[in-house]
Write a protein that holds these residues in place. Structure first.
Motif, PDB file in Angstrom:
ATOM      1  N   ASP A 125       0.839  -1.227  -0.038  1.00 57.64           N
ATOM      2  CA  ASP A 125      -0.131   0.074  -0.017  1.00 57.64           C
ATOM      3  C   ASP A 125       0.764   1.411  -0.098  1.00 57.64           C
ATOM      4  O   ASP A 125       0.416   2.285  -0.547  1.00 57.64           O
ATOM      5  N   VAL A 126       1.967   1.087   0.660  1.00 56.93           N
ATOM      6  CA  VAL A 126       2.967   2.472   0.781  1.00 56.93           C
ATOM      7  C   VAL A 126       4.322   1.587   0.631  1.00 56.93           C
ATOM      8  O   VAL A 126       4.572   0.682   1.134  1.00 56.93           O
ATOM      9  N   VAL A 127       5.238   2.299  -0.206  1.00 57.40           N
ATOM     10  CA  VAL A 127       6.644   2.007  -0.189  1.00 57.40           C
ATOM     11  C   VAL A 127       7.462   3.012   0.026  1.00 57.40           C
ATOM     12  O   VAL A 127       7.643   4.204  -0.602  1.00 57.40           O
ATOM     13  N   LEU A 128       8.269   2.879   1.195  1.00 57.54           N
ATOM     14  CA  LEU A 128       9.278   3.836   1.758  1.00 57.54           C
ATOM     15  C   LEU A 128      10.620   3.493   0.841  1.00 57.54           C
ATOM     16  O   LEU A 128      11.084   2.496   0.833  1.00 57.54           O
ATOM     17  N   CYS A 129      11.302   4.537   0.402  1.00 61.61           N
ATOM     18  CA  CYS A 129      12.554   4.461   0.019  1.00 61.61           C
ATOM     19  C   CYS A 129      13.502   5.432   0.650  1.00 61.61           C
ATOM     20  O   CYS A 129      13.130   6.574   1.237  1.00 61.61           O
ATOM     21  N   ILE A 130      14.710   4.937   0.905  1.00 61.20           N
ATOM     22  CA  ILE A 130      15.591   5.608   1.857  1.00 61.20           C
ATOM     23  C   ILE A 130      16.306   6.507   1.215  1.00 61.20           C
ATOM     24  O   ILE A 130      17.140   7.281   2.027  1.00 61.20           O
ATOM     25  N   SER A 131      16.197   7.118   0.166  1.00 59.36           N
ATOM     26  CA  SER A 131      16.579   8.415  -0.464  1.00 59.36           C
ATOM     27  C   SER A 131      15.689   8.692  -1.884  1.00 59.36           C
ATOM     28  O   SER A 131      15.062   7.659  -2.194  1.00 59.36           O
ATOM     29  N   GLU A 132      15.775  10.037  -2.213  1.00 63.51           N
ATOM     30  CA  GLU A 132      15.561  10.273  -3.627  1.00 63.51           C
ATOM     31  C   GLU A 132      16.043   9.257  -4.732  1.00 63.51           C
ATOM     32  O   GLU A 132      15.486   8.918  -5.510  1.00 63.51           O
ATOM     33  N   SER A 133      17.126   9.114  -4.528  1.00 64.11           N
ATOM     34  CA  SER A 133      17.943   8.240  -5.723  1.00 64.11           C
ATOM     35  C   SER A 133      17.355   6.986  -5.623  1.00 64.11           C
ATOM     36  O   SER A 133      16.917   6.410  -6.851  1.00 64.11           O
ATOM     37  N   SER A 280      32.253   9.084  -3.711  1.00 60.46           N
ATOM     38  CA  SER A 280      32.063   8.927  -5.264  1.00 60.46           C
ATOM     39  C   SER A 280      30.671   9.920  -5.184  1.00 60.46           C
ATOM     40  O   SER A 280      29.922  10.136  -4.258  1.00 60.46           O
ATOM     41  N   ASN A 281      30.741  10.628  -6.555  1.00 64.86           N
ATOM     42  CA  ASN A 281      29.766  11.561  -6.670  1.00 64.86           C
ATOM     43  C   ASN A 281      28.639  10.733  -7.589  1.00 64.86           C
ATOM     44  O   ASN A 281      27.920  11.196  -8.745  1.00 64.86           O
ATOM     45  N   VAL A 282      27.971   9.868  -6.913  1.00 63.62           N
ATOM     46  CA  VAL A 282      26.973   9.032  -7.741  1.00 63.62           C
ATOM     47  C   VAL A 282      25.976   8.674  -6.800  1.00 63.62           C
ATOM     48  O   VAL A 282      25.926   8.763  -5.399  1.00 63.62           O
ATOM     49  N   SER A 283      24.636   8.132  -7.528  1.00 60.81           N
ATOM     50  CA  SER A 283      23.503   7.689  -6.642  1.00 60.81           C
ATOM     51  C   SER A 283      23.031   8.599  -5.388  1.00 60.81           C
ATOM     52  O   SER A 283      22.821   9.733  -5.708  1.00 60.81           O
ATOM     53  N   SER A 284      23.090   7.971  -4.283  1.00 59.21           N
ATOM     54  CA  SER A 284      22.412   8.846  -3.270  1.00 59.21           C
ATOM     55  C   SER A 284      23.501   9.678  -2.483  1.00 59.21           C
ATOM     56  O   SER A 284      23.376  10.395  -1.559  1.00 59.21           O
ATOM     57  N   ILE A 285      24.931   9.509  -2.928  1.00 59.00           N
ATOM     58  CA  ILE A 285      26.056  10.104  -1.946  1.00 59.00           C
ATOM     59  C   ILE A 285      25.781  11.973  -2.125  1.00 59.00           C
ATOM     60  O   ILE A 285      25.919  12.233  -1.021  1.00 59.00           O
ATOM     61  N   PRO A 286      25.592  12.260  -3.321  1.00 57.65           N
ATOM     62  CA  PRO A 286      25.447  13.742  -3.415  1.00 57.65           C
ATOM     63  C   PRO A 286      24.494  14.287  -2.372  1.00 57.65           C
ATOM     64  O   PRO A 286      24.164  15.281  -1.899  1.00 57.65           O
ATOM     65  N   GLU A 287      23.243  13.625  -2.468  1.00 57.04           N
ATOM     66  CA  GLU A 287      22.253  13.759  -1.754  1.00 57.04           C
ATOM     67  C   GLU A 287      22.170  13.760   0.073  1.00 57.04           C
ATOM     68  O   GLU A 287      21.705  14.611   0.650  1.00 57.04           O
TER      69      GLU A 287
END
Length: 351
Positions: A125-133, A280-287
């Protein structure tokens, strides 16, 4: 009542998912939110608080338990690792961490994992994601999923890492590493974690390398370390948060050259502890790191070596530490639980 499905505790002894699940249970407990914690194994001794442990329900040890739907009479079930309630009247929440399997594992290894994950995402019913990435990745891999049922609940570092007091020496680390200075690498080292370029970057340096967790070193890792920095590398197994904070506080810096992360808890832990971050400047790291770390577009030995040199400059180092503490303060377990409870409320479940 809320059912927290702690199946993750039977899948990993330590790791980011367990850190998150421990924190979720403890904060809910301190807020007096009624819940049960369903377990399918007993690998959690000494982790959540005593009053949480008193409410554990030991789950079944049936064959392939991790892939089975869960029988519960609770109004809502939140699974730590892609399980669903067997009753259609029970509302379902799952947390999605990353798409590492889908990106890096051979199809035979990811087949069952991805089947279970995608089924859970579609039916929850709801999906929680640990980052915007991670949320972006989810909508890329599963474009048929309604974005409106997804939420972002950032992870955090435990409160101990924000305590600025600390030791002047580390009993668990030999004097040579403490006196010469050391670079810290935390967590798994395999494949996409991109460990070996760091070893190559430290060849010829006076700095030591300290690896925390991640299991025993492979023969290749041992060979590379011995060849390039004999006597200057140290592998420490799992340590508790207090000891890990000490390691961060006294390190030259954390180097986190991963090709992909769903969140990256070590980055927040390091920043909270006053440890400069090279990542690294990839995926969730910059966030997660914002402008508080040195983020690399190239992850080869030369780039890592230059960044390690950069964090040793006193002015640059002081700036990174100050920005890091401020950035880390934006990620708290209280905020994570606020967003989680808001998701529960969206399902009109009372507790």
């Amino acid at each position: 009542m809320i059912c927290l499905d702690g199946i993750v505790y039977s899948l990993q002894k330590y790791g980011g998912v367990s850190v998150y699940w421990n924190a979720l249970a403890e904060v809910l407990d301190t807020r007096h939110v009624p819940f049960s914690l369903l377990l399918a194994g007993e690998n959690v001794l000494g982790r959540p608080s005593q009053n949480v442990r008193e409410r554990w329900q030991t789950g079944s040890s049936r064959l392939l338990e991790r892939y089975r739907d869960v029988m519960t009479d609770d109004a809502l079930m939140h699974s730590s690792y892609y399980r669903l309630p067997s009753r259609h009247t029970t509302r379902s929440v799952i947390t999605v961490y990353d798409f590492t399997y889908e990106r890096y594992f051979p199809w035979r290894q990811r087949l069952v994992h991805s089947w279970q994950k995608f089924r859970a995402i579609r039916r929850a019913d709801v999906v929680l994601c640990i980052s915007e990435s991670t949320r972006r990745d989810l909508l890329t891999y599963l474009p048929d999923v309604d974005p409106r049922k997804t939420r972002v609940t950032h992870l955090a570092a435990n409160p101990v890492f924000f305590d600025s007091t600390g030791p002047t020496e580390l009993p668990l680390l030999d004097k040579g590493a403490q006196e010469a200075g050391y670079v810290l690498f935390v967590g798994a080292r395999s494949t996409y974690k991109n460990f070996l370029p760091l070893v190559h970057a430290l060849e010829g340096s006076h700095l030591h390398l300290v690896c925390v967790g991640g299991g025993a070193m492979t023969p290749l890792e041992q060979s590379e370390c011995q060849q390039r920095m004999a006597g200057r590398y140290h592998h420490i197994g799992w340590v508790d948060d207090a000891a890990l904070k000490q390691l961060y506080m006294m390190a030259t810096g954390l180097v986190f050259p991963s090709f992909y992360e769903g969140f990256g808890i070590p980055v927040v832990e390091a920043m909270a502890s006053g440890c400069p971050v090279v990542a690294s400047n990839v995926s969730s790291i910059p966030e997660v790191a914002g402008d508080a770390g040195i983020l690399l577009d190239r992850l080869d030995a030369d780039s890592i070596r230059a960044a390690i040199s950069d964090v040793q400059d006193p002015i640059r180092r002081a700036d990174l530490i100050a920005k890091g503490r401020e950035q880390a303060s934006r990620f708290t377990w209280q905020q994570c639980v606020d967003h989680t409870l808001a998701a529960y409320s969206d399902l009109h479940v009372s507790w």
